[in-house]
Design a protein around this motif. Structure first.
Motif, PDB file in Angstrom:
ATOM      1  N   ILE A  42      -2.435  11.329   1.265  1.00  0.00           N
ATOM      2  CA  ILE A  42      -2.866  11.164   2.655  1.00  0.00           C
ATOM      3  C   ILE A  42      -4.245  10.510   2.683  1.00  0.00           C
ATOM      4  O   ILE A  42      -4.493   9.580   3.450  1.00  0.00           O
ATOM      5  N   TYR A  43      -5.148  11.009   1.836  1.00  0.00           N
ATOM      6  CA  TYR A  43      -6.483  10.415   1.770  1.00  0.00           C
ATOM      7  C   TYR A  43      -6.415   8.979   1.245  1.00  0.00           C
ATOM      8  O   TYR A  43      -7.101   8.087   1.742  1.00  0.00           O
ATOM      9  N   ALA A  44      -5.580   8.761   0.234  1.00  0.00           N
ATOM     10  CA  ALA A  44      -5.556   7.468  -0.446  1.00  0.00           C
ATOM     11  C   ALA A  44      -4.955   6.366   0.409  1.00  0.00           C
ATOM     12  O   ALA A  44      -5.427   5.222   0.376  1.00  0.00           O
TER      13      ALA A  44
ATOM     14  N   THR B 263      -1.500   9.169 -12.118  1.00  0.00           N
ATOM     15  CA  THR B 263      -2.861   9.573 -12.449  1.00  0.00           C
ATOM     16  C   THR B 263      -3.864   8.490 -12.055  1.00  0.00           C
ATOM     17  O   THR B 263      -5.002   8.786 -11.678  1.00  0.00           O
ATOM     18  N   SER B 264      -3.455   7.227 -12.075  1.00  0.00           N
ATOM     19  CA  SER B 264      -4.338   6.150 -11.631  1.00  0.00           C
ATOM     20  C   SER B 264      -4.578   6.232 -10.129  1.00  0.00           C
ATOM     21  O   SER B 264      -5.710   6.094  -9.651  1.00  0.00           O
ATOM     22  N   VAL B 265      -3.515   6.470  -9.375  1.00  0.00           N
ATOM     23  CA  VAL B 265      -3.646   6.606  -7.923  1.00  0.00           C
ATOM     24  C   VAL B 265      -4.456   7.852  -7.576  1.00  0.00           C
ATOM     25  O   VAL B 265      -5.277   7.843  -6.654  1.00  0.00           O
ATOM     26  N   GLY B 266      -4.266   8.921  -8.347  1.00  0.00           N
ATOM     27  CA  GLY B 266      -5.028  10.146  -8.099  1.00  0.00           C
ATOM     28  C   GLY B 266      -6.515   9.952  -8.320  1.00  0.00           C
ATOM     29  O   GLY B 266      -7.340  10.470  -7.549  1.00  0.00           O
ATOM     30  N   ALA B 267      -6.886   9.225  -9.357  1.00  0.00           N
ATOM     31  CA  ALA B 267      -8.305   8.959  -9.609  1.00  0.00           C
ATOM     32  C   ALA B 267      -8.902   8.105  -8.496  1.00  0.00           C
ATOM     33  O   ALA B 267     -10.044   8.318  -8.073  1.00  0.00           O
ATOM     34  N   TYR B 268      -8.135   7.141  -8.012  1.00  0.00           N
ATOM     35  CA  TYR B 268      -8.584   6.306  -6.886  1.00  0.00           C
ATOM     36  C   TYR B 268      -8.832   7.186  -5.658  1.00  0.00           C
ATOM     37  O   TYR B 268      -9.850   7.044  -4.966  1.00  0.00           O
ATOM     38  N   ALA B 269      -7.900   8.107  -5.368  1.00  0.00           N
ATOM     39  CA  ALA B 269      -8.049   8.990  -4.208  1.00  0.00           C
ATOM     40  C   ALA B 269      -9.257   9.903  -4.358  1.00  0.00           C
ATOM     41  O   ALA B 269     -10.010  10.118  -3.401  1.00  0.00           O
TER      42      ALA B 269
ATOM     43  N   PRO C  80       0.797  -1.227   0.000  1.00  0.00           N
ATOM     44  CA  PRO C  80       0.000   0.000   0.000  1.00  0.00           C
ATOM     45  C   PRO C  80       0.832   1.282   0.000  1.00  0.00           C
ATOM     46  O   PRO C  80       0.511   2.233  -0.713  1.00  0.00           O
ATOM     47  N   ALA C  81       1.918   1.319   0.773  1.00  0.00           N
ATOM     48  CA  ALA C  81       2.745   2.524   0.813  1.00  0.00           C
ATOM     49  C   ALA C  81       3.463   2.761  -0.508  1.00  0.00           C
ATOM     50  O   ALA C  81       3.686   3.909  -0.911  1.00  0.00           O
ATOM     51  N   LEU C  82       3.834   1.670  -1.187  1.00  0.00           N
ATOM     52  CA  LEU C  82       4.483   1.819  -2.490  1.00  0.00           C
ATOM     53  C   LEU C  82       3.517   2.424  -3.504  1.00  0.00           C
ATOM     54  O   LEU C  82       3.915   3.241  -4.345  1.00  0.00           O
ATOM     55  N   VAL C  83       2.246   2.023  -3.424  1.00  0.00           N
ATOM     56  CA  VAL C  83       1.247   2.609  -4.317  1.00  0.00           C
ATOM     57  C   VAL C  83       1.035   4.079  -3.981  1.00  0.00           C
ATOM     58  O   VAL C  83       1.052   4.943  -4.860  1.00  0.00           O
ATOM     59  N   ALA C  84       0.824   4.378  -2.696  1.00  0.00           N
ATOM     60  CA  ALA C  84       0.655   5.775  -2.293  1.00  0.00           C
ATOM     61  C   ALA C  84       1.911   6.583  -2.594  1.00  0.00           C
ATOM     62  O   ALA C  84       1.837   7.765  -2.947  1.00  0.00           O
ATOM     63  N   GLY C  85       3.082   5.938  -2.481  1.00  0.00           N
ATOM     64  CA  GLY C  85       4.342   6.631  -2.719  1.00  0.00           C
ATOM     65  C   GLY C  85       4.539   7.079  -4.150  1.00  0.00           C
ATOM     66  O   GLY C  85       5.361   7.973  -4.414  1.00  0.00           O
TER      67      GLY C  85
ATOM     68  N   SER D 108     -11.312   4.897   5.888  1.00  0.00           N
ATOM     69  CA  SER D 108     -10.376   5.876   5.353  1.00  0.00           C
ATOM     70  C   SER D 108     -10.551   7.222   6.044  1.00  0.00           C
ATOM     71  O   SER D 108     -11.554   7.467   6.727  1.00  0.00           O
ATOM     72  N   LEU D 109      -9.582   8.105   5.844  1.00  0.00           N
ATOM     73  CA  LEU D 109      -9.680   9.452   6.406  1.00  0.00           C
ATOM     74  C   LEU D 109     -10.919  10.186   5.912  1.00  0.00           C
ATOM     75  O   LEU D 109     -11.627  10.808   6.729  1.00  0.00           O
TER      76      LEU D 109
END
Length: 425
Positions: free
Chosen positions: A223-225, A316-322, A33-38, A89-90
């Motif tokens: 942070i949200y993701a 951009t994929s992680v941003g859309a998820y967030a 999870p941290a690698l994805v958020a990172g 989630s937050l």
């Protein structure tokens, strides 16, 4: 353990062990999870901000990258801990705590603006990379980047978080090689690096870049993701021992992710400082690419552009998820990820279509992100200190104090930025 209402949506768990945190579970399985958020810390906005800072000011802002990465470690761990301990989630926690609909909507608006600024940077970065690699028009490159990100999001929705993590981590490896390779061909000056660790500025523009670097390093949407990623990845634990083991593994996860992100971000700035400082036009991505090709060779420049493309696609994929999680948690509205992806593409494509300078748009988008940090960070620090929410896993006093200090520093920097920008002659 006290829980809050509004649990996260059920997510497919194809390979999940029967009990999270079981003693036999390997540490490697718990990473991800941290690698994805990172990946959010290695988006095209980071590239533009760090490259511009190095090209204009040399090693002056090295300390900003280092300080931002240290703060990011604590922030991402707290976000992950919230998702692990509460199973929410937050945004979901805030959706419950903000009882007035008006408060929730106002908070959602600022969070949504942050998510849109993030998306803007990532789509533009992918478009620039495709232009550098294949000569595609920026608008066409933006469309292609958006379409590929939809494919990646389809993996997340249909195959679950584990497969999604593998795709993102693969892109992360490409990003790391693409952005760090140039440093081996243009080693930085050790004395300049050490001197750059001393906190200082040189005028309003350096403060603007510092805010841009921090906005790109400590990403509000990350942070949200991160809390949502840990919620989706791990079902609710069975007992405090399982939770402690998972939190221990999460510290390693965050440490590895932040070490990679910090090293790559620093490498980008050092590359620009050692090879591009004083070269005309190198404060833009296109100019930096051309300068790298002429000074270090076309291979280094091409690898850099490939890293930029991977950065845009992954982030951009992680941003859309967030963004989808922000809307669901605060407004209790769940919009399909692919539909949201189409809608959020529009601002970025408009920017590309009107011919606005892409590098400048990237830097300004990171400043917007910097102003969104306190809205995510302050609630995170406050909530993770609440025993009524996290029980025995609530922050210790020095953790809360450190998080509060980071929030104060970031808010102060933004205030100084406003003064300098609006009073500059």
């Amino acid at each position: 353990m006290p829980q809050i209402d509004a649990p996260g949506a059920a997510v497919q768990q194809p390979d999940l062990p029967t009990a999270r945190g079981v003693a036999s579970t390997r540490l490697l399985w718990l990473l991800g999870p941290a690698l994805v958020a990172g990946v959010a810390y290695l988006d095209p906005g980071n590239v533009a901000s760090n490259m511009t800072a190095g090209a204009r000011y040399g090693y002056l802002l090295v300390w900003v990258v280092v300080a931002g990465n240290l703060m990011a470690w604590l922030i991402q761990y707290l976000s992950a801990k919230l998702g692990i301990v509460t199973g929410t989630s937050l945004p979901e926690v805030l959706g419950v705590r903000l009882r007035r609909p008006t408060s929730r909507r106002l908070y959602w608006i600022q969070a949504e603006l942050v998510a849109m600024a993030t998306d803007l940077a990532e789509i533009i970065g992918g478009a620039v990379a495709l232009n550098l690699l294949f000569g595609l028009p920026l608008l066409a490159g933006g469309v292609i980047t958006g379409v590929i990100s939809m494919i990646v999001l389809t993996v997340q929705t249909r195959r679950g978080p584990r497969v999604f993590e593998r795709v993102i981590v693969a892109l992360l490896l490409i990003i790391t090689v693409g952005f760090a390779a140039g440093v081996f061909f243009a080693p930085p000056d050790a004395g300049g690096v050490i001197d750059g660790l001393v906190p200082r500025f040189q005028g309003a523009d350096s403060v603007l870049l510092a805010a841009s670097i921090l906005g790109a390093t400590i990403m509000p949407h990350a942070i949200y993701a991160h809390s949502a990623l840990t919620r989706d990845r791990f079902p609710m634990q069975e007992g405090p021992a399982a939770t402690r083991r998972l939190l221990w593994a999460t510290k390693w996860d965050v440490t590895i992710a932040m070490a990679i992100a910090g090293t790559v971000n620093l490498a980008i700035l050092l590359l620009a400082a050692s090879a591009l400082q004083g070269v005309p036009g190198t404060d833009s991505l296109e100019g930096a690419y051309a300068a790298l090709a002429s000074t270090l060779g076309p291979v280094v420049a091409t690898v850099f552009a490939i890293g930029l493309l991977a950065s845009g696609l992954a982030s951009t994929s992680v941003g859309a998820y967030a963004g989808a999680e922000i809307m669901h948690g605060l407004l209790k509205v769940r919009v399909p990820l692919l539909l949201r992806r189409v809608v959020t593409l529009i601002p970025a494509l408009l920017i590309l279509g009107i011919g606005f300078d892409p590098t400048q748009a990237l830097v300004l988008s990171q400043v917007v992100l910097s102003f969104g940090i306190p809205f995510a960070l302050i609630p995170l620090v406050w909530l993770t200190a609440q025993k009524g929410l996290l029980g025995d896993f609530a922050n210790r006093w020095f953790t809360t104090a450190t998080g509060a200090l980071a929030a104060v520093l970031l808010v102060t920097l933004n205030a100084v930025l406003l003064v300098l920008v609006f009073t500059a002659p």
